[in-house]
Write a protein that holds these residues in place. Structure first.
Motif, PDB file in Angstrom:
ATOM      1  N   ARG A 236       0.819  -1.219   0.000  1.00 21.96           N
ATOM      2  CA  ARG A 236       0.000   0.000   0.000  1.00 21.96           C
ATOM      3  C   ARG A 236       0.852   1.268   0.000  1.00 21.96           C
ATOM      4  O   ARG A 236       0.424   2.312  -0.493  1.00 21.96           O
ATOM      5  N   PHE A 237       2.034   1.168   0.579  1.00 22.40           N
ATOM      6  CA  PHE A 237       2.900   2.340   0.688  1.00 22.40           C
ATOM      7  C   PHE A 237       3.879   2.450  -0.495  1.00 22.40           C
ATOM      8  O   PHE A 237       4.580   3.444  -0.624  1.00 22.40           O
ATOM      9  N   ILE A 238       3.911   1.411  -1.329  1.00 15.60           N
ATOM     10  CA  ILE A 238       4.847   1.391  -2.451  1.00 15.60           C
ATOM     11  C   ILE A 238       4.138   1.583  -3.786  1.00 15.60           C
ATOM     12  O   ILE A 238       4.625   2.293  -4.660  1.00 15.60           O
ATOM     13  N   ALA A 239       2.977   0.942  -3.946  1.00 17.22           N
ATOM     14  CA  ALA A 239       2.242   1.012  -5.213  1.00 17.22           C
ATOM     15  C   ALA A 239       1.787   2.449  -5.481  1.00 17.22           C
ATOM     16  O   ALA A 239       1.596   3.239  -4.554  1.00 17.22           O
ATOM     17  N   PRO A 240       1.610   2.812  -6.758  1.00 20.60           N
ATOM     18  CA  PRO A 240       1.138   4.158  -7.096  1.00 20.60           C
ATOM     19  C   PRO A 240      -0.213   4.459  -6.460  1.00 20.60           C
ATOM     20  O   PRO A 240      -1.042   3.566  -6.273  1.00 20.60           O
ATOM     21  N   SER A 241      -0.423   5.717  -6.143  1.00 21.35           N
ATOM     22  CA  SER A 241      -1.670   6.162  -5.527  1.00 21.35           C
ATOM     23  C   SER A 241      -2.099   7.476  -6.170  1.00 21.35           C
ATOM     24  O   SER A 241      -1.250   8.292  -6.538  1.00 21.35           O
ATOM     25  N   PRO A 242      -3.398   7.714  -6.312  1.00 21.18           N
ATOM     26  CA  PRO A 242      -3.851   8.993  -6.878  1.00 21.18           C
ATOM     27  C   PRO A 242      -3.467  10.200  -6.020  1.00 21.18           C
ATOM     28  O   PRO A 242      -3.627  11.340  -6.455  1.00 21.18           O
ATOM     29  N   LYS A 243      -2.934   9.938  -4.840  1.00 21.75           N
ATOM     30  CA  LYS A 243      -2.466  11.037  -3.988  1.00 21.75           C
ATOM     31  C   LYS A 243      -1.032  11.441  -4.311  1.00 21.75           C
ATOM     32  O   LYS A 243      -0.546  12.463  -3.813  1.00 21.75           O
ATOM     33  N   ASP A 244      -0.339  10.634  -5.154  1.00 17.94           N
ATOM     34  CA  ASP A 244       1.055  10.928  -5.499  1.00 17.94           C
ATOM     35  C   ASP A 244       1.138  12.161  -6.402  1.00 17.94           C
ATOM     36  O   ASP A 244       0.227  12.445  -7.174  1.00 17.94           O
ATOM     37  N   ASN A 245       2.268  12.844  -6.314  1.00 12.44           N
ATOM     38  CA  ASN A 245       2.499  14.016  -7.160  1.00 12.44           C
ATOM     39  C   ASN A 245       3.336  13.703  -8.387  1.00 12.44           C
ATOM     40  O   ASN A 245       3.625  14.593  -9.187  1.00 12.44           O
ATOM     41  N   ASN A 246       3.763  12.444  -8.524  1.00 11.42           N
ATOM     42  CA  ASN A 246       4.542  12.064  -9.708  1.00 11.42           C
ATOM     43  C   ASN A 246       4.244  10.610 -10.049  1.00 11.42           C
ATOM     44  O   ASN A 246       3.431   9.967  -9.410  1.00 11.42           O
ATOM     45  N   GLY A 247       4.942  10.109 -11.075  1.00  8.50           N
ATOM     46  CA  GLY A 247       4.729   8.731 -11.486  1.00  8.50           C
ATOM     47  C   GLY A 247       3.297   8.494 -11.942  1.00  8.50           C
ATOM     48  O   GLY A 247       2.577   9.414 -12.339  1.00  8.50           O
TER      49      GLY A 247
END
Length: 509
Positions: A236-247
């Motif tokens: 959960r802490f490694i996979a991409p998330s819509p809260k990320d600012n990149n990737g």
């Protein structure tokens, strides 16, 4: 307990683990010992990992098959094939399934599969049935018209900002093509274009973020860490998330916002892919996941196809002039509308033999998707015939696809298979043509694994190649280094495709 006792137990444990490791490696090696491959590939993943990290694994696969045969070993338990017959057999026969070790690495979200990453055959087939009507265009009567709008926007952008006259105005063709394909797939898929072409800008750095995400996922697969992004709790802490600012997270956020906006509007009467997906039972997380995969895969694959075709047209003057001559003659004969009266239709593009030959040849020498896409062999193994010989594939192994090895095969395409020669598709040898078409169609997948976006991609490619060459002359600014390219998980990150553009006047004869 004494130090000597602890030491003795530690040594025993280490020796036991080492023995277990050696036993496992020996067992895996013995299973595929009859298949040849590069040094160390029978006991180590590193040769394969290095090829993936270098971004040219597709070329390495072709070299392996050319040297070691149509089925060869590239890693412990992993085979690669350049045989179209073998690959069709693998994709048609019940019992084969997508390999978790590869497809789990292509998941975008934490422990959520899309139609591409799904390895369960039954679930994959069900999802394809729900999505196929939307991709086919049957439930989207405005599909071609929407693509026409994006083609016109690209032509307007080039004409207004990048036509050279007294001085050269460099244009990065790789970026403009990707703006085009991303705007197409977002408009036909989500009902709203991201606006790349109108702004002439990577809106919200979506493209940069996608490339960063692909590079990270490619590195994780090569180093054997991709499983961490799907591990319980930690993932959960490694996979991409819509809260990320990149990737990937940045693109996820934009895509999910548009999907949720449409899903909340029950009175929206638009008929596009998203509406079709909803009608066929996709909702909430399923809808978001499939829409995201559609945007990422639909844009990158088609843009790679268009750029590869244009690369080979621009670097082959004979082909370039011959194609423009066919374009001009089609307009002169009234088979295609004159410039200013409308764009070429998809049906008209299919009737231009040299255009279609150029497109097929460009896709052949530069396949837009080129990675292993491996399948697990059924538990009981499988026997098949390769070049007249019976070959047994043991259960537990996986076998993948060598795009460059298959689509540059001298056996299928002739001794000049490495050369870009569209005329090969105009041959009068019907048997040879049928074999070439049968093989080249495999780049879009086969059987239950065939690419859902094939129809949309074909419309985009035919229209854009025709209209660019009808309206402009293009030349590479640096012909000795026409682009930069890296293979990330089978998708090509292409950049720095700098060209000079001039307006052209169609030949009158």
């Amino acid at each position: 307990m004494g130090v000597d006792t602890l030491y003795g137990q530690g040594v025993t444990l280490i020796c036991g683990l080492l023995a277990l490791y050696i036993f496992r490696i020996t067992t895996v090696y013995a299973k595929l010992r009859k298949f040849r491959g590069p040094s160390w590939t029978g006991i180590s993943n590193w040769p394969h990992s290095i090829a993936i990290l270098r971004g040219n694994c597709h070329e390495w696969y072709a070299e392996v098959n050319n040297k070691h045969g149509p089925i060869a070993r590239v890693a412990p338990g992993v085979l690669i094939t350049s045989s179209p017959d073998v690959w069709m057999h693998v994709n048609n026969k019940p019992g084969y399934k997508r390999s978790d070790w590869y497809y789990n690495a292509t998941r975008i979200e934490y422990r959520k599969d899309n139609v591409f990453s799904q390895t369960d055959n039954a679930k994959h087939e069900q999802r394809r049935k729900q999505m196929a009507p939307g991709y086919s265009g049957r439930e989207n009567p405005n599909l071609e018209g929407t693509i026409d709008e994006r083609v016109q926007e690209l032509l307007t952008l080039v004409r207004s900002k990048y036509v050279s006259s007294d001085q050269v105005v460099p244009m990065d063709l790789s970026k403009k093509v990707q703006y085009f394909t991303l705007d197409v797939i977002s408009s036909v898929g989500l009902g709203k274009a991201f606006g790349m072409l109108q702004s002439d800008h990577d809106v919200e750095n979506y493209l940069q973020s996608t490339e960063e995400g692909l590079e990270m996922a490619n590195t994780a697969l090569a180093l054997g860490f991709s499983w961490l992004a799907q591990a319980p709790f930690v993932g959960r802490f490694i996979a991409p998330s819509p809260k990320d600012n990149n990737g990937f997270g940045r693109m996820m956020n934009a895509c999910f916002h548009l999907v949720d906006e449409r899903a909340a509007s029950s009175t929206d009467e638009r008929s596009d892919m998203l509406a079709s997906f909803i009608r066929h039972g996709l909702h909430d997380d399923e809808l978001r996941t499939e829409a995201l995969e559609q945007i990422l895969a639909g844009s990158d694959t088609t843009s790679a196809a268009i750029r590869g075709i244009l690369l080979h047209i621009l670097t082959n003057p004979r082909v370039y002039l011959k194609l423009q001559r066919e374009i001009d003659e089609a307009v002169r004969r009234g088979e295609v509308s004159s410039a200013g009266e409308g764009l070429i239709t998809a049906a008209q593009a299919k009737q231009l033999p040299y255009l279609q030959a150029v497109i097929r040849e460009g896709l052949r020498v530069c396949p837009p998707v080129a990675n292993i896409f491996s399948r697990d062999v059924p538990a009981g193994g499988d026997t098949l015939v390769v070049d007249g010989e019976s070959v047994f594939l043991p259960g537990g192994a996986s076998i993948g696809y060598s795009a460059y090895g298959m689509h540059r095969s001298e056996k299928v395409y002739g001794k000049d298979a490495d050369a870009f020669r569209p005329e090969r598709w105009l041959t009068s040898d019907r048997a040879m043509l049928a074999e070439m078409v049968r093989t080249s169609d495999l780049m879009f997948g086969h059987g239950k694994f065939q690419c859902l976006g094939k129809v949309v991609a074909q419309i985009e490619i035919g229209k854009l190649v025709f209209e660019l060459l009808r309206n402009f002359d293009l030349a590479f600014i640096n012909p000795t280094h026409p682009w930069d390219v890296q293979n990330y998980l089978g998708l090509f990150a292409i950049s720095n495709m700098w060209v000079q553009v001039t307006n052209r006047t169609p030949c009158s004869s």
